[in-house]
Write an enzyme that holds these catalytic residues in place. Structure first.
Site, PDB file in Angstrom:
ATOM      1  CG  ASP A   1      -6.872  -2.433  -3.718  1.00  0.00           C
ATOM      2  OD1 ASP A   1      -7.335  -1.367  -3.267  1.00  0.00           O
ATOM      3  OD2 ASP A   1      -5.677  -2.752  -3.602  1.00  0.00           O
TER       4      ASP A   1
ATOM      5  CB  SER B   1      -0.965  -0.042   1.187  1.00  0.00           C
ATOM      6  OG  SER B   1      -2.020   0.875   1.020  1.00  0.00           O
TER       7      SER B   1
ATOM      8  CG  HIS C   1      -5.971  -2.240  -0.034  1.00  0.00           C
ATOM      9  ND1 HIS C   1      -5.115  -1.792  -1.016  1.00  0.00           N
ATOM     10  CD2 HIS C   1      -5.509  -1.714   1.126  1.00  0.00           C
ATOM     11  CE1 HIS C   1      -4.194  -1.030  -0.475  1.00  0.00           C
ATOM     12  NE2 HIS C   1      -4.408  -0.967   0.822  1.00  0.00           N
TER      13      HIS C   1
END
Length: 363
Positions: free
Chosen positions: A269, A175, A304
């Protein structure tokens, strides 16, 4: 079930998810915790830390786990933790991966990514150094970028003293940490520091969140649009910073000569389009010999932050292990990074492999 304001969106995407990912969402809903973006940064950090190991595998023992500090350019001692699958006396110098945790530049720590880094060290095998870079809003852009690069440069210089091989140095993260890793790889190229690999797990790459996947997955899943704006609102303070390539590596003017990259994405995501089609499709694939991507979609898929729910049997961890197979030529430990010709992996999506990956290595 999920809160009412995301109830419909959750059910819209439910059929795309693996049973494991549906279970993650349902357990999160039963916990009934307030969304992070409704909290102060300090409270959000505490909430994130409290649930960090709930969905993860049990903590595996390692022969070597050490806490250390790495000096930043302003003299600040950055906490770091070293994980190694062997003691210094047991084996030759190991490959070294600097790992940068996710959390929107605002939350996350060494502790929240402890299990993941242990598994990377144990199953690769390599030495992993997890960094506690400074967080926003107390330390806004570009502090995290500076901290990541300062740590990478320091590790390159001190690798032999740590028992690592400076010829097999990699940088990675998930991320926001993936963003920092991508930026650090470009800075390493500019500084003449050769890296063996950049390991990027669902990284943020774009200045603005306006891709189709940002609209498609804006609600009902782990990372929602209000949370993204909350994270970035603490980290970047004006439009000029948003368009700085150190925040949005998609905007980097040149990626020629940057380290080989492996990227793992989650199909459900908001970040998937910028990570796949934009950053690697338009930039890195253009410099790699016949780097090809197959953008086919099929159910089921992942969310995610799937690394936080990894188990030793899940395909994402297996894929990460394969991507981090830091071997010397001939498989002899302690040598330089292998430069033998490799066939680029196609990005693929199959029912047996519910994740997305693209591996751009020299052909």
């Amino acid at each position: 079930m999920p809160p009412q304001d995301t109830h419909a969106a959750y059910h819209l995407h439910r059929a795309q998810l693996t049973p494991q990912m549906r279970g993650v969402l349902e357990r999160m809903a039963r916990a009934a915790r307030p969304p992070l973006h409704n909290l102060t940064p300090q409270a959000a950090r505490a909430a994130y830390a409290a649930g960090a190991e709930v969905l993860e595998v049990p903590r595996a023992p390692l022969p070597r786990v050490e806490d250390l500090h790495i000096p930043a350019r302003d003299g600040w001692p950055l906490p770091a933790r070293l994980y190694a699958p062997s003691t210094r006396a047991q084996a030759p110098a190991l490959p070294l991966l600097l790992y940068l945790h996710g959390g929107g530049f605002t939350i996350g720590s060494i502790a929240t990514h402890n299990i993941l880094c242990r598994e990377l060290a144990r199953r690769t095998p390599c030495m992993v150094v997890s960094l506690d870079y400074r967080l926003a809003p107390e330390h806004p852009f570009p502090t995290a970028t500076h901290d990541a690069w300062d740590a990478l440069a320091w590790l390159a210089q001190h690798a032999p003293a740590l028992g690592a091989d400076p010829a097999r140095l990699a940088v990675g993260g998930d991320s926001a940490g993936g963003t920092l890793a991508a930026v650090s790889a470009i800075l390493a190229r500019d500084a003449g520091l050769p890296l063996a690999l950049q390991l990027l797990i669902y990284p943020g790459c774009a200045a603005h969140q306006d891709t189709p996947s940002h609209r498609r997955y804006a609600q009902g899943l782990v990372l929602e649009a209000p949370a993204i704006e909350w994270f970035f609102g603490h980290y970047v303070r004006n439009p000029a910073e948003r368009t700085d390539w150190r925040f949005a590596p998609l905007l980097a003017p040149d990626v020629e000569g940057v380290a080989p990259a492996w990227i793992g994405l989650a199909e459900c995501d908001p970040l998937v389009d910028e990570g796949l089609g934009a950053y690697f499709g338009r930039k890195h694939a253009s410099r790699c010999d016949q780097g090809r991507m197959d953008a086919r979609r099929s159910a089921p898929s992942m969310l995610h932050a799937w690394t936080s729910a990894a188990t030793p049997q899940t395909p994402p961890l297996i894929a990460t292990r394969r991507a981090m197979a830091l071997r010397a030529p001939g498989g002899v430990a302690g040598g330089s990074w292998s430069t033998a010709p490799r066939r680029p992996l196609r990005l693929a999506r199959h029912r047996a492999r519910p994740w997305r990956e693209a591996c751009f290595l020299p052909k």
